[in-house]
Motif scaffolding. Structure first.
Motif, mmCIF file in Angstrom:
data_model
loop_
_atom_site.group_PDB
_atom_site.id
_atom_site.type_symbol
_atom_site.label_atom_id
_atom_site.label_comp_id
_atom_site.label_asym_id
_atom_site.label_seq_id
_atom_site.Cartn_x
_atom_site.Cartn_y
_atom_site.Cartn_z
ATOM 1 N N UNK A 180 70.264 -2.078 77.810
ATOM 2 C CA UNK A 180 69.099 -2.910 78.143
ATOM 3 C C UNK A 180 68.633 -3.694 76.925
ATOM 4 N N UNK A 181 68.639 -3.070 75.761
ATOM 5 C CA UNK A 181 68.212 -3.763 74.542
ATOM 6 C C UNK A 181 69.187 -4.878 74.197
ATOM 7 N N UNK A 182 70.476 -4.586 74.343
ATOM 8 C CA UNK A 182 71.487 -5.594 74.018
ATOM 9 C C UNK A 182 71.364 -6.797 74.952
ATOM 10 N N UNK A 183 71.162 -6.529 76.242
ATOM 11 C CA UNK A 183 71.034 -7.628 77.202
ATOM 12 C C UNK A 183 69.713 -8.360 77.040
ATOM 13 N N UNK A 184 68.673 -7.653 76.600
ATOM 14 C CA UNK A 184 67.340 -8.236 76.596
ATOM 15 C C UNK A 184 67.007 -9.055 75.362
ATOM 16 N N UNK A 211 64.594 -0.322 84.200
ATOM 17 C CA UNK A 211 64.815 -1.668 83.651
ATOM 18 C C UNK A 211 63.511 -2.393 83.312
ATOM 19 N N UNK A 212 62.565 -1.672 82.762
ATOM 20 C CA UNK A 212 61.309 -2.285 82.337
ATOM 21 C C UNK A 212 61.456 -2.728 80.890
ATOM 22 N N UNK A 213 60.888 -3.906 80.584
ATOM 23 C CA UNK A 213 60.938 -4.412 79.214
ATOM 24 C C UNK A 213 59.531 -4.698 78.713
ATOM 25 N N UNK A 214 59.222 -4.195 77.525
ATOM 26 C CA UNK A 214 57.926 -4.448 76.896
ATOM 27 C C UNK A 214 58.152 -5.163 75.571
ATOM 28 N N UNK A 215 57.116 -5.889 75.137
ATOM 29 C CA UNK A 215 57.123 -6.484 73.800
ATOM 30 C C UNK A 215 56.070 -5.814 72.917
ATOM 31 N N UNK A 253 58.456 -7.006 83.401
ATOM 32 C CA UNK A 253 58.443 -7.425 81.996
ATOM 33 C C UNK A 253 56.982 -7.608 81.577
ATOM 34 N N UNK A 254 56.608 -7.054 80.442
ATOM 35 C CA UNK A 254 55.233 -7.193 79.948
ATOM 36 C C UNK A 254 55.294 -7.757 78.527
ATOM 37 N N UNK A 255 54.714 -8.950 78.353
ATOM 38 C CA UNK A 255 54.849 -9.671 77.086
ATOM 39 C C UNK A 255 53.848 -9.183 76.031
ATOM 40 N N UNK A 256 54.030 -9.670 74.829
ATOM 41 C CA UNK A 256 53.336 -9.139 73.645
ATOM 42 C C UNK A 256 51.821 -9.105 73.787
ATOM 43 N N UNK A 257 51.247 -7.975 73.429
ATOM 44 C CA UNK A 257 49.813 -7.860 73.323
ATOM 45 C C UNK A 257 49.093 -7.640 74.640
ATOM 46 N N UNK A 283 53.338 8.823 74.409
ATOM 47 C CA UNK A 283 53.006 10.232 74.615
ATOM 48 C C UNK A 283 54.171 10.916 75.333
ATOM 49 N N UNK A 284 54.522 12.139 74.922
ATOM 50 C CA UNK A 284 55.690 12.787 75.544
ATOM 51 C C UNK A 284 55.523 13.032 77.037
ATOM 52 N N UNK A 285 54.290 13.008 77.536
ATOM 53 C CA UNK A 285 54.106 13.188 78.973
ATOM 54 C C UNK A 285 54.523 11.991 79.801
ATOM 55 N N UNK A 286 54.606 10.810 79.198
ATOM 56 C CA UNK A 286 54.930 9.603 79.965
ATOM 57 C C UNK A 286 56.329 9.691 80.574
ATOM 58 N N UNK A 287 56.455 9.235 81.843
ATOM 59 C CA UNK A 287 57.757 9.247 82.527
ATOM 60 C C UNK A 287 58.341 7.837 82.492
ATOM 61 N N UNK A 288 59.539 7.716 81.942
ATOM 62 C CA UNK A 288 60.131 6.387 81.733
ATOM 63 C C UNK A 288 61.542 6.353 82.311
ATOM 64 N N UNK A 289 61.791 5.376 83.196
ATOM 65 C CA UNK A 289 63.083 5.255 83.861
ATOM 66 C C UNK A 289 64.165 4.690 82.955
ATOM 67 N N UNK A 290 65.371 4.598 83.500
ATOM 68 C CA UNK A 290 66.534 4.145 82.729
ATOM 69 C C UNK A 290 66.408 2.676 82.335
#
Lengths: 326, 326, 326
Positions: free
Chosen positions: C131-135, C217-221, C254-258, C189-196
């Motif tokens: 995902x990082x390579x493609x993004x 496949x979520x992307x954050x900035x 996708x969630x952009x910076x800030x 936080x380690x409690x957060x659930x994050x998909x592939x």
């Protein structure tokens, strides 16, 4: 822990997963005998190069005027030799069909060019020290700037990384940049071109993209982004690789905390961009751009005969005249 | 790499550049036999002092109840002696015309005052641990706070640095602050005065300036700036050095993520400043300041008979009633 | 420094302060023989586990194809045994009334479950690398992503910490998360659930709260907050501990910076949230939310017959059409 689980099938499954990953990723996966430049080794090399460039301040405690040149000579000898090894690993990784002897001479040439550039890089860095000292009223001396300021650590790493990037060692350069990013929260891609007298105050959260161009005597504050516009994936994967997609910041520009400048736009010479401004089109030289203001907005709504959301604004909110930098 | 370049002329040119830099910078350049306090040494000293203040949690694994006092005594003896050496370097650097014996006694007095303040500093830090535990619903114990929270690392460094700053060792203090900044992304100038029960949640990107004054039980979130208004260079260089140019935050104030508070203004007791608010004038006690809101703005434009930019707003955007903390 | 102060009363006073603190904090203070998991030890364990998961890239230089499995087996043996020790310390601390043999078997079971999950965790992490390579158009290879990108360091730590959190070692998990936070400025936080297929570009300042759920496949900035609404202290102390108080981000967002997303709201599948947006209510799938724009605001004021604050806006400011990502 004996008896609770058997490690062997876990090791075997990890092995299978690695084999599959490497076959899918072909060359550019973690695929075989090839090593890769090492973050840890490059960290030590950068520590040594910092000491060689600023021996009495960033070198070890035993360095004094009388043994300074000897220290610099010996430190450079060792550090450049180890850097040669890292660049060789990058070249082997990037082009596995080239003979090792061609790679050896290519790596040696990169190191020779890099070594010869070191005095000019030190001169450039001296302009950055002076810019930080002049730019921050809390600074007491140029030495305090050099030892304390994250901006200095970031720009030393950047100027060396940028030079290596231009000489054909982009991976080694990127690792060096990320070393500084990890230590300072300042993320400068090694491809970015930055002029003399550069200063970032505080620094945490600054992002400067790969194709950004920054002029002379530019000053940034924490949280400033010089970034790219959003990119959509095309059918052939990522678009935009290699494109000029980051801003051009001309000489003598100041950009305050949290401002976001996106896309291949130009911020004209001498402009000031206010805190938290979001800017995606060019501005001419001498511009002063500030975020429009809460009070104005509330006023506009009142003038339409609609009640302002007063419940949540129970105290005065500043108008434009109070707002830096305008 | 032999044969690709000659190191000697590079070393010689670096030497010339250093000589020129030092002659231009006169005393306050990297200029001679004088050493400077060392970031690496101060890092080790701070690690030891953290262990001496919280022996069972931040000390080494061999510390237990039965040997705790012995560990504290021995650790303080060593750490204070090394800190004395660093402060001596700062004093020599700052005032090279004073005799060394005068400097020795001045450094010893600073260490004596600092050592005697350590119990009170520990008491203050205990109020910070409690504030973090009470302020964060994700905290499970005060020990988790002490071990995990970047806010604790930042405030331990700050309280010690601030005391040294007041005793006349501002450079050593600044280096200690930057050690914490590098590890946490929280940038607190050692000059800032911060009351008991201080907590910063998450913390990355927080900046607190040199002349800021923060009351008791104040809570900040990530990305908050307590900064100065922009400064213009006068003809005589930087203006503003030494001026009171950062905010006063009174007791029991909460400032949410990303808020920017600039200039010598006062945030009255018990106020809440919402996320991303930009504030450059004082607010009275009990104020609740929130950023005005997207929906209002769009409404105002519609009421003028102009179409809202609907293409880019295809979903509901929250109104003021949804916005924390008001 | 002899003669300037007496260390003994300082050590004695520190001892009294610790005793008082422990009696007030009862069990959950820094109170006795109990040790606590160690940040330093867990840092070494995590370094070893990273090497075991990606031996040729994050392992030591001597690892090659021919000795890779042996290295993985031996490294896991040692690292898991040391991790067992840390988890045992956590269990003793958390429940001092349970017998040590019960704790030993509970710790061993956690380690067994964790070890067996490692291959699946590596598979998940491979999706993050891709995902990082493609993004990111600046990425040259998946190996560059793995070695350089702070997002990878953060997500490796998170996926391991999250698994340990679920197995009943939340303190060890939290320390692991804070190790990554300190190195990257990314606070998950380690409690957060994050998909592939998760990717955070740049990353500094990102905060993801305890009860957040992030799809595939979520992307954050940089600077994105997935946080909680503000909490008021009730008469019984903190409210909200354990509540679901952070956002749900569905697949392909996708969630952009800030951008700041607060409260238990849902961002529908495939949405894009623009930079610096402040969002506290749910949006349906496919939404594109952007911050409303400076130019509009100024225009609205002009249309009311009131002069725009032109003095501070001397250059064109971009309209909505220029703004990413809409």
């Amino acid at each position: 822990m004996e008896g609770y689980f058997d490690l062997d099938p876990i090791v075997a499954r990890l092995s299978t997963i690695r084999r599959n990953w490497r076959s899918v990723q072909a060359h550019h996966g973690e695929y075989g005998e090839d090593s890769f430049p090492s973050r840890g080794d490059l960290g030590k090399i950068m520590g040594a190069l910092c000491g060689a460039l600023f021996p009495l301040r960033l070198g070890p405690a035993f360095v004094r005027l009388h043994n300074e040149d000897a220290f610099v000579a010996q430190t450079l000898q060792t550090a450049l030799s180890r850097l040669y090894g890292q660049i060789r690993l990058e070249l082997i990784y990037a082009a596995s069909d080239i003979s090792h002897s061609a790679i050896d001479s290519q790596a040696a040439q990169i190191i020779a060019d890099f070594a010869q550039a070191l005095p000019d890089l030190r001169l450039l860095l001296d302009t950055d020290v002076e810019a930080a000292f002049l730019g921050d009223p809390a600074a007491r001396s140029v030495d305090e700037v050099l030892i304390c300021y994250p901006s200095m650590l970031a720009i030393i790493h950047h100027r060396l990384a940028h030079h290596l990037h231009g000489l054909g060692a982009p991976l080694v350069a990127r690792i060096i940049s990320e070393l500084a990013h990890g230590k300072t929260g300042i993320d400068i891609h090694p491809g970015a071109r930055i002029g003399e007298g550069f200063f970032i105050d505080h620094g945490t959260g600054v992002v400067i993209g790969e194709t950004a161009i920054v002029g002379k005597r530019v000053r940034l504050y924490q949280g400033v982004t010089l970034g790219a516009r959003s990119l959509r994936l095309g059918t052939d994967g990522v678009t935009g690789r290699g494109e000029r997609r980051h801003p051009v910041i001309e000489d003598d520009v100041v950009i305050y905390a949290g401002a976001t400048i996106l896309g291949r736009i130009t911020i004209g010479q001498g402009s000031e961009i206010g805190g938290n401004v979001w800017l995606t089109s060019s501005v001419p030289p001498g511009s002063r751009i500030t975020q429009a203001h809460v009070e104005n907005r509330v006023t506009a709504i009142r003038m339409n005969g609609r009640q302002a959301p007063a419940a949540s604004v129970t105290a005065a909110v500043p108008g434009p005249k109070d707002q830096p930098p305008g």
